[in-house]
Design an enzyme around this catalytic site. Structure first.
Site, PDB file in Angstrom:
ATOM      1  N   ARG A 141      -1.246   3.925  -6.741  1.00  0.00           N
ATOM      2  CA  ARG A 141      -0.866   2.948  -7.758  1.00  0.00           C
ATOM      3  C   ARG A 141      -2.146   2.399  -8.374  1.00  0.00           C
ATOM      4  NH1 ARG A 141       3.745  -0.049  -9.047  1.00  0.00           N
ATOM      5  NH2 ARG A 141       4.865   1.167  -7.515  1.00  0.00           N
ATOM      6  N   THR A 173      -3.303  -1.472 -13.712  1.00  0.00           N
ATOM      7  CA  THR A 173      -2.024  -1.432 -14.438  1.00  0.00           C
ATOM      8  C   THR A 173      -0.828  -1.502 -13.488  1.00  0.00           C
ATOM      9  OG1 THR A 173      -1.843   0.963 -14.295  1.00  0.00           O
ATOM     10  CG2 THR A 173      -3.068   0.073 -16.189  1.00  0.00           C
ATOM     11  N   ASP A 229      -8.162   3.001   9.889  1.00  0.00           N
ATOM     12  CA  ASP A 229      -7.727   3.952   8.861  1.00  0.00           C
ATOM     13  C   ASP A 229      -7.063   5.148   9.542  1.00  0.00           C
ATOM     14  OD1 ASP A 229      -7.785   6.243   7.038  1.00  0.00           O
ATOM     15  OD2 ASP A 229      -8.843   4.873   5.696  1.00  0.00           O
ATOM     16  N   ASP A 261      -8.346   8.714   8.534  1.00  0.00           N
ATOM     17  CA  ASP A 261      -9.652   9.036   9.122  1.00  0.00           C
ATOM     18  C   ASP A 261      -9.527   9.332  10.607  1.00  0.00           C
ATOM     19  OD1 ASP A 261     -11.144   8.913   6.827  1.00  0.00           O
ATOM     20  OD2 ASP A 261     -11.766   6.834   7.105  1.00  0.00           O
TER      21      ASP A 261
HETATM   22  N1  URA Z   1      -4.086   2.480   5.611  1.00  0.00           N
HETATM   23  C1  URA Z   1      -4.581   2.671   6.855  1.00  0.00           C
HETATM   24  O1  URA Z   1      -4.846   3.790   7.253  1.00  0.00           O
HETATM   25  N2  URA Z   1      -4.775   1.581   7.635  1.00  0.00           N
HETATM   26  C2  URA Z   1      -4.509   0.327   7.242  1.00  0.00           C
HETATM   27  O2  URA Z   1      -4.690  -0.609   8.005  1.00  0.00           O
HETATM   28  C3  URA Z   1      -3.995   0.161   5.929  1.00  0.00           C
HETATM   29  C4  URA Z   1      -3.794   1.256   5.145  1.00  0.00           C
END
Ligand code: URA
Length: 219
Positions: free
Chosen positions: A114, A118, A210, A213
């Site tokens: 997103r 915008t 994340d 990751d």
């Molecule tokens: N995406 C992720 O991988 N971890 C988060 O905490 C938020 C978004």
């Protein structure tokens, strides 16, 4: 909405998958010492638990069968088929577990974001089965943070004619749940945990970092 305003949403549209084994495995995932191999296995395992709950209401039909002892009537899945739709990239980690549960499911891929300015959804890669509108769609993404990409993915699938849409995440922020259900009150969300909040970088707190990751070892 101000920071102090409570975040509300229709709780009947949210299923918390909090089986003791799920909670145990989720704690292992949250641990920053958990390495890529184990993290990936845990994502796969939790996807199976969630898939089990998210397919609880699948319609059945009678199925005559001959056992070694006698003839009887069992049950088999009837009617509409499933599609698993990972939101790229972290959603890919949940696909294998769901396909173990439902090997015949089709898999579509959704790459969307997103626009921060915008707020319009942009698709950079979407490929879904041709008969997607006839399928029960399981949209998967481990983390539901702001809800931006999930909302964009859901909008895209509605435009393709999808009616039965279920969002499976492993950890959700209240903001993300509210964002998705405000945009589309007919979605049903399955999550293993509803965490406290988002931090300034839109990471879920306490969260697990994340997810993409940690699944792909790109830390
Ligand atoms: N995406 C992720 O991988 N971890 C988060 O905490 C938020 C978004």
């Amino acid at each position: 909405m101000t920071a102090s305003e409570p975040i509300t949403y229709d709780t009947s549209r949210v299923t918390l998958v909090d089986h003791p084994l799920v909670q145990h495995k989720l704690t292992l995932m949250r641990d920053k010492a958990t390495g890529t191999k184990q993290f990936r296995e845990l994502v796969r395992e939790l996807a199976i638990f969630e898939g089990y709950e998210a397919t609880r209401d699948l319609p059945l039909e009678d199925a005559p069968v001959e056992t070694p002892i006698c003839a009887t009537v069992g049950k088999r899945l009837a009617g509409r088929r499933l599609a698993v739709l990972p939101i790229l990239r972290a959603g890919l980690g949940m696909v294998e577990g769901l396909l173990e549960l439902v090997p015949d499911a089709r898999v579509g891929h959704i790459g969307m974001y997103r626009d921060e300015v915008t707020h319009k959804p942009h698709e950079y890669y979407c490929k879904v089965p041709r008969d997607i509108s006839e399928r029960i769609c399981l949209v998967v993404d481990p983390m539901l943070a702001t809800g931006g990409s999930a909302t964009a993915a859901i909008e895209y699938l509605r435009e393709q004619g999808v009616r039965d849409l279920r969002l499976l995440v492993l950890v959700a922020a209240p903001q993300g749940i509210a964002c998705v259900l405000d945009a589309d009150p007919d979605v049903h969300i399955y999550t293993c945990a509803i965490d406290e909040r988002l931090n300034d970088a839109a990471y879920i707190v306490p969260g697990l970092g994340d997810a993409g990751d940690r699944i792909f070892g790109t830390l």
